[in-house]
Design an enzyme around this catalytic site. Structure first.
Site, PDB file in Angstrom:
ATOM      1  N   GLN A 276       0.822  -1.199   0.000  1.00 19.04           N
ATOM      2  CA  GLN A 276       0.000   0.000   0.000  1.00 19.04           C
ATOM      3  C   GLN A 276       0.859   1.253   0.000  1.00 19.04           C
ATOM      4  O   GLN A 276       0.522   2.261  -0.627  1.00 19.04           O
ATOM      5  CB  GLN A 276      -0.941  -0.016   1.207  1.00 19.04           C
ATOM      6  CG  GLN A 276      -2.292   0.606   0.961  1.00 19.04           C
ATOM      7  CD  GLN A 276      -3.050  -0.087  -0.167  1.00 19.04           C
ATOM      8  OE1 GLN A 276      -2.873  -1.266  -0.427  1.00 19.04           O
ATOM      9  NE2 GLN A 276      -3.901   0.674  -0.849  1.00 19.04           N
ATOM     10  N   HIS A 279       2.058   3.133  -3.307  1.00 16.14           N
ATOM     11  CA  HIS A 279       1.183   3.994  -4.092  1.00 16.14           C
ATOM     12  C   HIS A 279       1.644   5.443  -4.077  1.00 16.14           C
ATOM     13  O   HIS A 279       1.600   6.134  -5.094  1.00 16.14           O
ATOM     14  CB  HIS A 279      -0.245   3.965  -3.528  1.00 16.14           C
ATOM     15  CG  HIS A 279      -1.080   2.840  -4.040  1.00 16.14           C
ATOM     16  ND1 HIS A 279      -1.623   2.828  -5.293  1.00 16.14           N
ATOM     17  CD2 HIS A 279      -1.483   1.688  -3.455  1.00 16.14           C
ATOM     18  CE1 HIS A 279      -2.323   1.723  -5.475  1.00 16.14           C
ATOM     19  NE2 HIS A 279      -2.257   1.003  -4.372  1.00 16.14           N
ATOM     20  N   GLU A 345      -9.954   2.433   4.470  1.00 23.80           N
ATOM     21  CA  GLU A 345     -10.290   2.123   3.080  1.00 23.80           C
ATOM     22  C   GLU A 345     -10.172   0.608   2.864  1.00 23.80           C
ATOM     23  O   GLU A 345     -11.086  -0.036   2.353  1.00 23.80           O
ATOM     24  CB  GLU A 345      -9.334   2.879   2.155  1.00 23.80           C
ATOM     25  CG  GLU A 345      -9.535   2.581   0.678  1.00 23.80           C
ATOM     26  CD  GLU A 345      -8.434   3.189  -0.180  1.00 23.80           C
ATOM     27  OE1 GLU A 345      -8.652   3.289  -1.401  1.00 23.80           O
ATOM     28  OE2 GLU A 345      -7.358   3.553   0.347  1.00 23.80           O
ATOM     29  N   HIS A 346      -9.021   0.044   3.233  1.00 25.44           N
ATOM     30  CA  HIS A 346      -8.794  -1.395   3.162  1.00 25.44           C
ATOM     31  C   HIS A 346      -8.472  -1.902   4.563  1.00 25.44           C
ATOM     32  O   HIS A 346      -7.569  -1.361   5.212  1.00 25.44           O
ATOM     33  CB  HIS A 346      -7.600  -1.739   2.268  1.00 25.44           C
ATOM     34  CG  HIS A 346      -7.614  -1.103   0.921  1.00 25.44           C
ATOM     35  ND1 HIS A 346      -6.939   0.080   0.648  1.00 25.44           N
ATOM     36  CD2 HIS A 346      -8.212  -1.482  -0.239  1.00 25.44           C
ATOM     37  CE1 HIS A 346      -7.116   0.393  -0.619  1.00 25.44           C
ATOM     38  NE2 HIS A 346      -7.887  -0.522  -1.184  1.00 25.44           N
ATOM     39  N   ASP A 379      -7.543  -5.307  -5.439  1.00 33.62           N
ATOM     40  CA  ASP A 379      -7.133  -4.312  -6.429  1.00 33.62           C
ATOM     41  C   ASP A 379      -7.369  -4.794  -7.851  1.00 33.62           C
ATOM     42  O   ASP A 379      -7.622  -3.984  -8.753  1.00 33.62           O
ATOM     43  CB  ASP A 379      -5.648  -3.983  -6.261  1.00 33.62           C
ATOM     44  CG  ASP A 379      -5.375  -3.090  -5.072  1.00 33.62           C
ATOM     45  OD1 ASP A 379      -6.315  -2.437  -4.582  1.00 33.62           O
ATOM     46  OD2 ASP A 379      -4.216  -3.053  -4.615  1.00 33.62           O
ATOM     47  N   HIS A 438     -52.511  22.405   0.857  1.00 30.48           N
ATOM     48  CA  HIS A 438     -52.191  20.989   0.648  1.00 30.48           C
ATOM     49  C   HIS A 438     -53.456  20.152   0.808  1.00 30.48           C
ATOM     50  O   HIS A 438     -53.726  19.234   0.025  1.00 30.48           O
ATOM     51  CB  HIS A 438     -51.132  20.525   1.652  1.00 30.48           C
ATOM     52  CG  HIS A 438     -49.742  20.947   1.329  1.00 30.48           C
ATOM     53  ND1 HIS A 438     -49.381  22.261   1.194  1.00 30.48           N
ATOM     54  CD2 HIS A 438     -48.612  20.215   1.106  1.00 30.48           C
ATOM     55  CE1 HIS A 438     -48.075  22.328   0.913  1.00 30.48           C
ATOM     56  NE2 HIS A 438     -47.595  21.095   0.855  1.00 30.48           N
TER      57      HIS A 438
END
Length: 453
Positions: A276, A279, A345-346, A379, A438
């Protein structure tokens, strides 16, 4: 913890013996320093304004300024898409096709059915799912190339029934001003022929406002929804155009959290933290464990594996950043509380009875269960989607999926008798809210009978 004679790769946060509230956990958890969207906002707003007012000339100017590309018009010719697929390495093509097949199987299974409900004879409410008319999908360039992001954006859009898809990715000087060939090849594999060599905030502006036709350029029709990850400028642009168009999310730097106990293989944990971190220098890699021995073993493995990983400088910066850490806890249950507060996220769960532990987690973009389900699987080839909520937003948001590209429309179909059955209640409630018109809108439908039932 530290390794004798060596400096640890990851800093350690020791919460053993402490009972922290959710507010304290969220305040003290390792996070990347908030990138100042304020600093980016003025320049992004200027870019958006120029794209909206000047159209194609603005895109040409930005392509030259940001990408070093002299661009007549940004539409990628069909011949370039055909050529990219024809010249794609056969192994890469097979891998992309497998990824597409698995993602499509999962996406098609996610398509919800319409929900008809009859409350009484003649009283019907249906929840109808309708795809977004047109979407703009952004695929970033930068430090890596992401044909997999083409798959993750396009496949659920197609499964949802979206009829018009435009894709943008930054022009690359080394490829004659076109996006990377693997991105073009992935688009061609998926049948997406409307592809633009536009990057950054200007791509988001082009999607949101459209680009008028001009000599040699057919124009770019505005979209209704923009999806896909990008850097701070892309995220800021998406935030600024939200309301003009829909957006999926404002993506931040990628992140992994691993909840592990003494049973976890230290080399697996280290490899996944590194994967990770490669990245982006701001990527977050966090290990939460109740085992000091595992923490030490992972630190040693990190030191060893960083010796041969390709992007070691980038990885080292990410692992040394304040967003990355080892968090020591007393128990796996305390670890669950920590990862729920982090809302990664993960999230990988490498503990004894990993499936049962994973089932107790309530906040994560995606959960990877056990030692043979690394984030890399998600991924590319798990069938799940890798466009996921970041920066703790998994506490309230979901990853990209078929639902992203659908709208729920409520269809109300009442006949006269069914309306009559609730008319009195409507008039009463309208009066209680001091909105008598109404009630009148119902009463008038029964005026020919002399009175409201």
């Amino acid at each position: 913890m530290s390794i004798p004679g060596e400096s640890p790769i990851l800093r350690t946060i020791d919460w053993r013996g402490r009972a922290l509230s959710l507010a304290e956990l969220r305040r003290e958890l390792p996070r990347v320093a908030s990138a100042s969207t304020h600093d980016a906002e003025s320049s992004v707003r200027s870019i958006l304004d120029q794209v909206r007012s000047a159209g194609l000339p603005a895109l040409r100017s930005f392509a030259e300024r940001f990408d070093g590309v002299a661009q007549e018009q940004p539409k990628v010719p069909q011949a370039a898409l055909d050529r990219a697929l024809a010249e794609l390495d056969p192994e890469i093509r097979r891998a992309l096709e497998e990824s597409i097949a698995r993602a499509r199987t999962v996406a098609l299974a996610q398509r919800p059915e319409d929900v008809p409900v009859q409350l009484a004879p003649g009283a019907n409410v249906t929840l109808r799912w309708e795809p977004v008319r047109r979407v703009g999908l952004y695929v970033p360039g930068g430090l890596a190339v992401y044909p997999s992001s083409v798959i993750m954006n396009v496949v659920p859009a197609l499964a949802a029934g979206v009829g018009s898809i435009a894709l943008a990715s930054p022009p690359q000087k080394e490829f004659g001003g076109l996006p990377h060939p693997s991105i073009l090849a992935a688009a061609q594999l998926l049948g997406v022929s409307e592809v633009y060599a536009i990057g950054g905030a200007q791509a988001i502006g082009a999607f949101a406002y459209g680009i008028p036709a001009s000599a040699g350029f057919a124009g770019l029709e505005p979209v209704d929804l923009v999806t896909g990850p990008g850097n701070i400028y892309v995220a800021t642009a998406k935030r600024l155009v939200k309301g003009v168009v829909g957006i999926d999310a404002e993506a931040g730097p990628t992140e992994i959290a691993i909840l592990a106990d003494a049973s976890a293989p230290a080399d697996y944990v280290a490899a996944d933290l590194i994967s990770q971190a490669e990245h982006d220098p701001f990527a977050a890699s966090v290990l939460v464990t109740d085992s000091a021995e595992l923490a030490d073993a992972v630190q040693a493995e990190l030191a060893a594996q960083m010796g041969w990983t390709k992007h070691r400088e980038r990885v080292a910066r990410a692992l040394a950043g304040e967003q990355s850490a080892v968090v020591l806890v007393d128990t796996v249950q305390q670890g669950i509380d920590v990862v729920d507060a982090y809302a990664a996220e993960h999230l990988e769960v490498m503990t004894e009875n990993a499936a049962a532990v994973a089932a107790r987690v309530r906040s994560a973009g995606a959960i990877f269960v056990g030692p043979t389900a690394p984030v890399s699987l998600g991924d590319y080839c798990a069938g799940s989607n890798h466009v996921l909520p970041t920066s703790g937003t998994a506490a309230f948001a979901s990853g990209l999926g078929v639902h992203t590209f659908l709208r729920a429309i409520q269809v109300i179909d009442y006949d006269r008798a069914a309306l009559a059955a609730v008319a009195e209640h409507i008039v009463v409630l309208a009066g209680a809210e001091d909105l008598p018109a109404h009630g009148d809108a119902v009463s008038v439908r029964f005026a020919d009978r002399g009175a409201t039932p």
